[in-house]
Design a protein around this motif. Structure first.
Motif, PDB file in Angstrom:
ATOM      1  N   GLU A   1       0.818  -1.212   0.000  1.00 12.53           N
ATOM      2  CA  GLU A   1       0.000   0.000   0.000  1.00 12.53           C
ATOM      3  C   GLU A   1       0.853   1.264   0.000  1.00 12.53           C
ATOM      4  OE1 GLU A   1      -2.585  -0.315   3.312  1.00 12.53           O
ATOM      5  OE2 GLU A   1      -3.974  -1.718   2.323  1.00 12.53           O
ATOM      6  N   SER A   2       2.039   1.214   0.572  1.00 12.22           N
ATOM      7  CA  SER A   2       2.933   2.373   0.545  1.00 12.22           C
ATOM      8  C   SER A   2       3.756   2.441  -0.740  1.00 12.22           C
ATOM      9  CB  SER A   2       3.886   2.321   1.739  1.00 12.22           C
ATOM     10  OG  SER A   2       4.740   1.187   1.662  1.00 12.22           O
ATOM     11  N   ARG A   3       3.557   1.490  -1.639  1.00  6.19           N
ATOM     12  CA  ARG A   3       4.267   1.423  -2.934  1.00  6.19           C
ATOM     13  C   ARG A   3       5.762   1.225  -2.742  1.00  6.19           C
ATOM     14  NH1 ARG A   3       1.073  -0.366  -6.043  1.00  6.19           N
ATOM     15  NH2 ARG A   3       2.102   0.460  -7.894  1.00  6.19           N
ATOM     16  N   CYS A   4       6.135   0.601  -1.644  1.00 11.34           N
ATOM     17  CA  CYS A   4       7.543   0.240  -1.459  1.00 11.34           C
ATOM     18  C   CYS A   4       7.910  -0.921  -2.364  1.00 11.34           C
ATOM     19  CB  CYS A   4       7.806  -0.112   0.009  1.00 11.34           C
ATOM     20  SG  CYS A   4       9.547  -0.354   0.416  1.00 11.34           S
ATOM     21  N   ILE A   5       6.949  -1.795  -2.641  1.00 18.64           N
ATOM     22  CA  ILE A   5       7.106  -2.869  -3.616  1.00 18.64           C
ATOM     23  C   ILE A   5       5.924  -2.794  -4.565  1.00 18.64           C
ATOM     24  CG2 ILE A   5       8.479  -4.414  -2.161  1.00 18.64           C
ATOM     25  CD1 ILE A   5       5.949  -5.851  -1.399  1.00 18.64           C
ATOM     26  N   HIS A   6       6.092  -3.348  -5.743  1.00 18.44           N
ATOM     27  CA  HIS A   6       5.067  -3.269  -6.772  1.00 18.44           C
ATOM     28  C   HIS A   6       4.797  -4.672  -7.313  1.00 18.44           C
ATOM     29  CE1 HIS A   6       5.580   1.156  -7.026  1.00 18.44           C
ATOM     30  NE2 HIS A   6       6.856   0.877  -6.811  1.00 18.44           N
ATOM     31  N   GLY A   7       3.537  -4.984  -7.486  1.00 18.95           N
ATOM     32  CA  GLY A   7       3.171  -6.237  -8.127  1.00 18.95           C
ATOM     33  C   GLY A   7       3.601  -7.475  -7.362  1.00 18.95           C
ATOM     34  N   VAL A   8       3.135  -7.621  -6.124  1.00 18.79           N
ATOM     35  CA  VAL A   8       3.492  -8.796  -5.329  1.00 18.79           C
ATOM     36  C   VAL A   8       2.771 -10.013  -5.897  1.00 18.79           C
ATOM     37  CG1 VAL A   8       3.707  -9.695  -3.004  1.00 18.79           C
ATOM     38  CG2 VAL A   8       3.567  -7.241  -3.367  1.00 18.79           C
ATOM     39  N   LYS A   9       3.514 -11.086  -6.115  1.00 18.42           N
ATOM     40  CA  LYS A   9       2.918 -12.302  -6.673  1.00 18.42           C
ATOM     41  C   LYS A   9       2.997 -13.453  -5.678  1.00 18.42           C
ATOM     42  CE  LYS A   9       3.586 -11.067 -11.507  1.00 18.42           C
ATOM     43  NZ  LYS A   9       4.190 -11.459 -12.807  1.00 18.42           N
ATOM     44  N   ASP A  10       4.190 -14.033  -5.504  1.00 19.21           N
ATOM     45  CA  ASP A  10       4.333 -15.193  -4.629  1.00 19.21           C
ATOM     46  C   ASP A  10       4.845 -14.836  -3.243  1.00 19.21           C
ATOM     47  OD1 ASP A  10       3.475 -17.179  -6.434  1.00 19.21           O
ATOM     48  OD2 ASP A  10       5.378 -17.063  -7.491  1.00 19.21           O
ATOM     49  N   GLY A  11       5.267 -13.616  -3.013  1.00 18.97           N
ATOM     50  CA  GLY A  11       5.755 -13.248  -1.692  1.00 18.97           C
ATOM     51  C   GLY A  11       6.786 -12.130  -1.763  1.00 18.97           C
ATOM     52  N   VAL A  12       7.398 -11.850  -0.606  1.00 18.50           N
ATOM     53  CA  VAL A  12       8.387 -10.777  -0.469  1.00 18.50           C
ATOM     54  C   VAL A  12       9.606 -11.350   0.234  1.00 18.50           C
ATOM     55  CG1 VAL A  12       8.845  -8.468   0.439  1.00 18.50           C
ATOM     56  CG2 VAL A  12       6.531  -9.086  -0.297  1.00 18.50           C
ATOM     57  N   LYS A  13      10.783 -10.990  -0.247  1.00 16.03           N
ATOM     58  CA  LYS A  13      12.031 -11.412   0.392  1.00 16.03           C
ATOM     59  C   LYS A  13      12.791 -10.174   0.853  1.00 16.03           C
ATOM     60  CE  LYS A  13      16.141 -14.270  -0.001  1.00 16.03           C
ATOM     61  NZ  LYS A  13      16.899 -15.270  -0.780  1.00 16.03           N
ATOM     62  N   LEU A  14      13.234 -10.201   2.102  1.00 17.52           N
ATOM     63  CA  LEU A  14      13.983  -9.092   2.678  1.00 17.52           C
ATOM     64  C   LEU A  14      15.467  -9.302   2.398  1.00 17.52           C
ATOM     65  CD1 LEU A  14      13.881  -6.533   4.469  1.00 17.52           C
ATOM     66  CD2 LEU A  14      14.244  -8.042   6.430  1.00 17.52           C
TER      67      LEU A  14
END
Length: 353
Positions: free
Chosen positions: A156-169
């Motif tokens: 929602e903050s547009r820190c990432i775009h187009g999340v599909k399978d997950g997020v990796k830090l």
């Protein structure tokens, strides 16, 4: 010479002028302006209708998807695909089918140069996010570091775009270095953060925990991420994490002691943590209006990943002290000795005879 125009006589002028003799003189004083106004409006309507029809006829066309232009082969030279129908003149490609990669019977390319590369059907499309970008979003006020940072906050903050399978830090910007001097100045994180992602690198985990924060990896699917972004599912509270030990894990993640009775301490602000009885998933779903539950992994590979304390998995509380995250290798205390198994086999009755 051009023809001369006839001279208008007084009689001709009288005939061309509009006659008002048909209108009675007592009524003409108040009806004549209305009649002229109606006549003018009717003339304007007729002109507008004529112009409108002319513009429509000049711009008539189908909808963009109403007509699909199909290539009709062999319909004469005007179509551009007549006679040979786009196959060219003579040769094997005109008369028959040619297998893909066929080079005329000589040694195939894959034999000469070998087969290179493959498509991994088990790979996941995971969106990366780095620590320096998260800190930049915090400095701009687009992410609140006092609350848990989840997939919903990052998207929602547009820190990432187009999340599909997950997020990796990832750990880009984990340590700041002085450009003029090759020395480490300090960490890019200015405050502790509590973040839940799908996966995290070892360097990113070390950097976040060195700043006083915590990292938790949680299992997500594409459908669950879509429901989280539609506010139909809670970002991290699930049935597997709301048991007795799971509640303690959530409290540790949120920075709340399990003995505390208040619901503050960096929580979600909705009474999800910090109670003696622990976290109740059904109560949270009922109070906050969530419709769907978060799924838990069913594949052995995923279960072992999120049971591993080194990965900060949310199922690591299920691992016993002497046990490892693997589901295949049992700890020595839970294994049966080979001698005991042989003794049981010897004592077992032979049911074949």
């Amino acid at each position: 010479m051009p023809p001369r125009l006839p001279v208008l006589t007084a009689t001709t002028r009288r005939l061309l002028q509009p006659s008002t003799s048909s209108i009675p003189s007592p009524v003409s004083s108040f009806l004549l302006p209305q009649i002229h106004q109606q006549h003018r409006e009717r003339q304007q309507q007729l002109q507008q209708q004529q112009q409108r029809h002319a513009t429509i006829l000049g711009k008539l066309s189908d909808n963009p998807s109403a007509y699909n232009k199909r290539i009709r082969r062999g319909r004469g030279p005007a179509s551009g695909k007549g006679k040979t129908a786009g196959r060219g003149h003579k040769g094997q490609k005109q008369h028959g089918k040619v297998p893909a990669g066929f080079t005329g019977g000589q040694t195939p390319e894959w034999v000469v140069h070998g087969k290179r590369g493959f498509e991994n059907v088990f790979s996941l499309d995971i969106s990366p996010v780095n620590l320096d970008r998260i800190q930049e979003w915090i400095d701009q006020g687009r992410i609140d570091p006092t609350r848990p940072i989840t997939v919903k906050e990052l998207a929602e903050s547009r820190c990432i775009h187009g999340v599909k399978d997950g997020v990796k830090l990832l750990a880009r910007g984990a340590t700041k270095t002085n450009s003029s001097k090759a020395e480490v100045v300090g960490s890019v994180l200015k405050q502790p953060i509590h973040i839940i992602v799908s996966r995290a690198s070892a360097a990113a985990i070390a950097a976040v925990e060195a700043a006083g924060g915590s990292v938790t990896t949680r299992y997500y699917t594409r459908a669950s991420i879509r429901r989280i972004l539609r506010r139909e599912t809670h970002p991290f509270v699930s049935l597997a994490w709301t048991e007795k030990s799971g509640s303690e894990a959530i409290n540790r993640f949120l920075g709340v002691s399990s003995s505390s009775s208040s619901s503050g301490g960096g929580g979600d602000g909705n009474g999800e943590a910090g109670e003696n009885k622990g976290v109740d998933e059904a109560r949270i779903m009922r109070e906050q209006g969530y419709t769907y539950r978060l799924p838990d992994p069913t594949n052995r590979k995923d279960i072992e990943y999120y049971r591993d304390p080194a990965h900060r998995g949310y199922l690591s509380h299920l691992v016993r002290p002497e046990e490892g995250p693997s589901l295949f290798f049992l700890p020595p205390a839970h294994r049966k000795s080979s001698a005991g198994q042989r003794k049981e086999k010897e004592l077992a009755p032979n049911r074949l005879w």
